[in-house]
Every structure is written in structure tokens, then in C-alpha cells.
Design a protein around this motif. Structure first.
Motif, short mmCIF file in Angstrom:
data_model
loop_
_atom_site.label_atom_id
_atom_site.label_comp_id
_atom_site.label_asym_id
_atom_site.label_seq_id
_atom_site.Cartn_x
_atom_site.Cartn_y
_atom_site.Cartn_z
N GLY A 1 -7.98 6.01 -14.98
CA GLY A 1 -8.90 7.06 -14.56
C GLY A 1 -8.08 8.16 -13.87
O GLY A 1 -8.58 9.25 -13.63
N TYR A 2 -6.80 7.82 -13.54
CA TYR A 2 -5.90 8.87 -13.05
C TYR A 2 -5.86 9.98 -14.10
O TYR A 2 -5.99 9.71 -15.30
N PHE A 3 -5.65 11.23 -13.66
CA PHE A 3 -5.57 12.32 -14.62
C PHE A 3 -4.38 12.14 -15.54
O PHE A 3 -3.34 11.66 -15.11
N PHE B 1 2.97 8.73 -1.79
CA PHE B 1 1.64 9.33 -1.91
C PHE B 1 1.67 10.79 -1.46
O PHE B 1 2.59 11.21 -0.76
N GLU B 2 0.64 11.51 -1.90
CA GLU B 2 0.69 12.97 -1.77
C GLU B 2 0.94 13.43 -0.34
O GLU B 2 1.67 14.38 -0.10
N ILE B 3 0.38 12.69 0.64
CA ILE B 3 0.51 13.16 2.02
C ILE B 3 1.89 12.87 2.62
O ILE B 3 2.18 13.28 3.74
N SER C 1 -2.07 11.12 -10.51
CA SER C 1 -2.84 12.14 -9.80
C SER C 1 -4.33 11.82 -9.91
O SER C 1 -4.80 11.44 -10.97
N SER C 2 -5.03 12.00 -8.80
CA SER C 2 -6.45 11.61 -8.76
C SER C 2 -7.28 12.65 -8.01
O SER C 2 -6.74 13.57 -7.42
N ASN C 3 -8.56 12.46 -8.04
CA ASN C 3 -9.53 13.19 -7.20
C ASN C 3 -10.47 12.18 -6.59
O ASN C 3 -10.60 11.07 -7.12
N SER D 1 -9.74 9.28 5.75
CA SER D 1 -9.64 10.72 5.99
C SER D 1 -9.57 11.53 4.69
O SER D 1 -9.90 12.72 4.67
N TRP D 2 -9.15 10.87 3.60
CA TRP D 2 -9.04 11.59 2.31
C TRP D 2 -10.35 12.29 1.95
O TRP D 2 -10.35 13.43 1.48
N PHE D 3 -11.48 11.62 2.21
CA PHE D 3 -12.77 12.21 1.86
C PHE D 3 -13.05 13.44 2.75
O PHE D 3 -13.55 14.45 2.29
N ALA E 1 -2.17 11.70 11.31
CA ALA E 1 -3.41 12.50 11.36
C ALA E 1 -4.56 11.73 10.71
O ALA E 1 -5.69 11.73 11.20
N ARG E 2 -4.26 11.07 9.59
CA ARG E 2 -5.32 10.29 8.93
C ARG E 2 -5.84 9.19 9.85
O ARG E 2 -7.05 8.99 9.95
N THR E 3 -4.95 8.49 10.50
CA THR E 3 -5.38 7.42 11.40
C THR E 3 -6.25 7.99 12.52
O THR E 3 -7.28 7.40 12.87
N TYR F 1 -15.14 7.10 -4.08
CA TYR F 1 -13.93 6.37 -4.44
C TYR F 1 -12.97 7.34 -5.14
O TYR F 1 -13.24 8.53 -5.26
N SER F 2 -11.90 6.79 -5.65
CA SER F 2 -10.92 7.61 -6.37
C SER F 2 -11.18 7.51 -7.88
O SER F 2 -11.63 6.48 -8.37
N THR F 3 -10.82 8.58 -8.60
CA THR F 3 -10.90 8.54 -10.06
C THR F 3 -9.95 7.50 -10.65
O THR F 3 -10.04 7.18 -11.82
N SER G 1 0.84 -1.20 0.00
CA SER G 1 0.00 0.00 0.00
C SER G 1 0.88 1.26 0.00
O SER G 1 2.10 1.18 0.17
N TYR G 2 0.23 2.41 -0.16
CA TYR G 2 0.98 3.67 -0.10
C TYR G 2 1.72 3.79 1.23
O TYR G 2 2.86 4.23 1.29
N ARG G 3 1.03 3.43 2.31
CA ARG G 3 1.68 3.55 3.64
C ARG G 3 2.90 2.63 3.71
O ARG G 3 3.96 3.01 4.21
N GLY H 1 -5.01 14.15 -5.32
CA GLY H 1 -4.59 12.97 -4.55
C GLY H 1 -3.68 12.11 -5.38
O GLY H 1 -3.17 12.53 -6.43
N GLY H 2 -3.47 10.87 -4.93
CA GLY H 2 -2.59 9.96 -5.66
C GLY H 2 -1.16 10.06 -5.15
O GLY H 2 -0.93 10.20 -3.95
N ALA H 3 -0.21 10.02 -6.06
CA ALA H 3 1.19 9.99 -5.65
C ALA H 3 2.07 10.68 -6.68
O ALA H 3 1.60 11.03 -7.77
O1 LIG Z 1 -6.12 5.83 -4.70
P1 LIG Z 1 -5.38 7.05 -5.21
O2 LIG Z 1 -4.09 6.72 -5.85
O3 LIG Z 1 -6.24 7.90 -6.03
O4 LIG Z 1 -4.99 7.90 -3.91
C1 LIG Z 1 -5.96 8.29 -2.98
C2 LIG Z 1 -5.34 9.18 -1.91
O5 LIG Z 1 -4.95 10.40 -2.45
C3 LIG Z 1 -4.15 8.57 -1.25
O6 LIG Z 1 -3.58 9.42 -0.30
#
Ligand SMILES: O=P(O)(O)OC[C@H](O)CO
Length: 404
Positions: A311-313, A56-58, A107-109, A159-161, A362-364, A235-237, A32-34, A272-274
């Protein structure tokens, strides 16, 4: 990145190798990103960082504070890649104090997906999905009353939402312009904007219209939606392509809609994304090779393939323009939603996104706070948000003491 998306990365890497002069790319997956951030941090501490790390972005502030990575604009000089062609909202996230630190790639939303057939059978207009918090509750109630689904909506307890819903209300997560004008020291989880989000989320759950799939439970949420237990999914794009196929395989037509908001003016969303980071300790041949790969990956041809298969930008404007000219969005309007949502985003400290060295913690805290809110009838929204705020501020103070 695993599964089909991991295979796509592998095929991009081997295509690059075939046309590059003697450059070899070895793609490895760390989970995972973490987990990837932890693996990268350990490799950095051991003095053996990868040539390119996906963070990832955070993880941006943590990566900068590590002092290990070179700004991407030093790796790829502007005469090799013209960053003017990249999407501003994406660059705005990773450009801090005028320096672009990493290469925007995936990159996502956050958006919502919905089941057009379930909408139709509940008497809802499948071409006019809800746009507001109240609209989601109303549509959810119609869907369950009609017996089209068991529960109206789901999204991972992530927490992303929450971060996106604060940005939509032009509310920063932390002080000092979201940690971009100085270290963040105060959290804003007790703000009116935050209360509006948690009140709605707790109420949706209380009304039996939010299926809680668990903390950061992306695949459980996706499964609940694809198996038509819910009619809506946050969900994510990043997953429009696989979600379209998943809906088809489960016998329904997919729709996408912008993130619902409380109503009123929308400020927009945070990217979002990475992104991709390169250490400054690489020898110059490897650094040049990494730069070549990063530049190639974001060329329009590769970005179009990346976007249409995920679906990522596409992180470059030209890629979007070419797809528009080719009629891609007319044939695949579900891919258009996130592009429109991003283009309508107004630049502000809130929509540039927060910088915190301790963002993962912070997300946790936010996610566990939500669980305690819905599991304990005696815990009010105000009470829980007060706790979240205090815990995030403690984490910030501890981190700042370490780095200052
Ligand atoms: O699933 P992703 O790659 O769109 O990422 C979602 C969040 O931005 C992760 O921090």
C-alpha cells in the motif's frame, strides 16, 4: 520492517542478487523506526555504518547533520536514474536546498480505513464515508447507536496524525518554513490549526467515540478495527494489502477514505514512511553496488510489486500509469485513495514537512501531551498545547546549540 513486509524485502534482495553481477545483499532488521535510527546512529558513531540504512522521514535532519551520508544523487548519477520520473511530493520531502539526500523507497500517507458492513448496518452510505472532523463524530455516533461497534473510531496516539492535520490546514509545525529555510527555533502547537485538531480529538474521546490504543500503538489500533470494536481506523497506507485480507478474514468489507479534516480548503498531506541512505565512507565498489540496488529497487516492476503487496506508494509515476492501464485501481479502488490524496496535495512549506534534528523527541512530547490532556480533567487544551510548544522549543534550542 518485520513480518510479511520483512519477507517481501528479503525476497526482493535475493531476486536482485540473482540478476546482479556478484553483488550480495544482507538484509537485517533492527526493530521499529526509532530502534533502527538508534542502531544506525550507534553504527555511525562506531565508524561502521551499513551500506544502506533505512531511516524514517523524521530522521532526515539528523542524518544530514551527522555528515556521514552521501547525497543519493551522487551515488546514483542522473544518467542511471531519471529522478524526473519520481513523484514530486516524495522528492520534495527529501530534496533540501536543491540536493536529494536519500533514495525514496517506502513512502506513505496517513488515511482512514472503515468497515463498509458496519456502515451499512448503521444506515450509513458505505460509498460516502465522512470527509470532515464533524463527519467522523457523526458517523461514529450512528455506528455506536446502531450497536454496530463499541466505539466509533481509533488511531494510534501518534504525532504523525497531528502533523498531517496541521499540514491539511497549511499550518507549519515550526518556523523558518518548517525548518527548511533555516534551523527551526519556534514551534506552532499553539496555532489555531493545532487547537482545532486537539479540541476535536479531546471531544471525540470525551464523547466516548475515540478508542485510545496507546502511544504509537499501531497494532493495538489495527486489532481493535479488525475485530470490529471500532468502525473507523486512522492508519498508514502502508497496510492496504494486509488490511484488506484482515477485514476479509474477520468477515467484513474494507473501505478507505481520505484523512478527515476540519472542513474548508485542504492543503494536503506530508509524505511519511522512510528512505534509504548510503554513507560516503564506503569504498567505491560497495558504493556502486549500493547504487545498483537502490536503482533496481525503484524500477517500475519492483515498485508495482511493492505497492500492490503493501500500500506504500510506487515512488515513480510510470509505475502508477502502468497499474492504471492494467486496471489495477478499477479492481482495487482502496489503493486509489492515497494516490488521489497525494496528487491533490498543494506544495507549500507545510506539506513539504518539517525538518527538526530533534523530531523524535518532539513526537514523544506531543504524544505524552495528549495523554495528560485526556487524563486530567483540570488541564485545558490551551494549557497542554502551551506546554507542548514550550517543551518542543526547549528541545530545539538544546539541539541547535549542539550542532551550531
Ligand atoms: O508506517 P509508515 O511506514 O507508513 O510510516 C509512518 C510514519 O511516517 C513514520 O514516521
Amino acid at each position: 520492517m518485520g513480518g510479511d513486509i520483512g519477507k517481501l524485502i528479503d525476497s526482493l534482495a535475493s531476486e536482485f542478487e540473482q540478476q546482479a553481477d556478484g553483488i550480495r545483499v544482507e538484509a537485517t532488521q533492527k526493530g521499529s523506526y526509532r530502534e533502527t535510527l538508534n542502531a544506525t546512529t550507534s553504527a555511525v558513531q562506531a565508524g561502521n555504518p551499513p551500506a544502506i540504512a533505512q531511516i524514517f522521514e523524521i530522521g532526515t535532519q539528523l542524518a544530514i547533520d551527522s555528515g556521514v551520508f552521501a547525497p543519493v544523487e551522487d551515488i546514483i548519477p542522473e544518467d542511471r536514474v531519471n529522478f524526473d520520473n519520481y513523484l514530486d511530493s516524495v522528492l520534495n520531502y527529501y530534496r533540501i536546498d536543491g540536493t536529494l539526500h536519500s533514495m525514496p523507497f517506502n513512502s506513505s500517507n496517513a488515511i482512514f480505513y472503515y468497515n463498509k458492513d458496519a456502515f451499512e448496518s448503521a444506515g450509513l452510505d458505505p460509498e460516502a464515508p465522512p470527509t470532515t472532523f464533524q463527519g467522523v463524530l457523526d458517523a461514529s455516533t450512528e455506528l455506536t447507536d446502531a450497536g454496530a461497534v463499541d466505539t466509533g473510531t481509533t488511531w494510534p496516539n501518534h504525532s504523525w496524525f497531528v502533523e498531517q492535520w496541521l499540514a491539511e490546514q497549511n499550518q507549519t509545525l515550526v518556523n523558518n518554513e518548517n525548518g527548511r529555510a533555516g534551523r527551526a527555533t519556534e514551534a506552532h502547537f499553539e496555532s489555531e490549526a493545532s487547537k482545532t485538531v486537539f479540541d476535536w480529538w479531546a471531544n471525540l474521546h470525551g464523547e466516548g467515540q475515540y478508542l485510545n490504543p496507546g502511544i504509537e500503538a499501531w497494532s493495538e489500533a489495527q486489532q481493535a478495527f479488525l475485530t470490529q470494536k471500532t468502525g473507523l481506523l486512522g492508519y498508514s497506507t502502508s497496510s492496504i494489502a494486509p488490511m484488506t485480507e484482515g477485514a476479509r478474514n474477520n468477515g467484513f468489507e474494507l473501505g478507505t477514505m481520505r484523512l478527515p479534516t476540519p472542513g474548508g480548503q485542504r492543503q494536503g498531506v506530508v509524505i511519511g514512511g522512510a528512505s534509504l541512505w548510503t554513507p560516503k565512507s564506503l569504498d567505491s565498489a560497495k558504493q556502486d553496488a549500493a547504487g545498483e540496488f537502490l536503482a533496481w529497487l525503484t524500477e517500475p516492476a519492483q515498485q508495482k510489486r511493492w505497492h500492490t503487496n503493501t500500500g506504500y506508494f510506487p515512488v515513480r509515476e510510470e509505475a502508477i500509469t502502468q497499474l492504471e492501464d492494467e486496471g489495477f485501481y478499477d479492481e482495487n479502488p482502496n489503493f486509489r485513495t492515497a494516490i488521489d490524496q497525494l496528487r491533490e496535495t498543494e506544495d507549500s512549506p507545510a506539506t513539504r514537512g518539517a525538518l527538526m534534528g530533534t523530531f523524535t523527541k518532539a513526537r514523544t512530547i506531543v504524544e505524552e501531551g495528549y495523554v495528560s490532556m485526556i487524563q486530567n480533567d483540570d488541564r485545558s487544551v490551551d494549557d497542554v498545547l502551551g506546554d507542548i510548544d514550550a517543551q518542543v522549543e526547549d528541545a530545539l534550542a538544546g539541539y541547535n546549540q549542539k550542532v551550531n
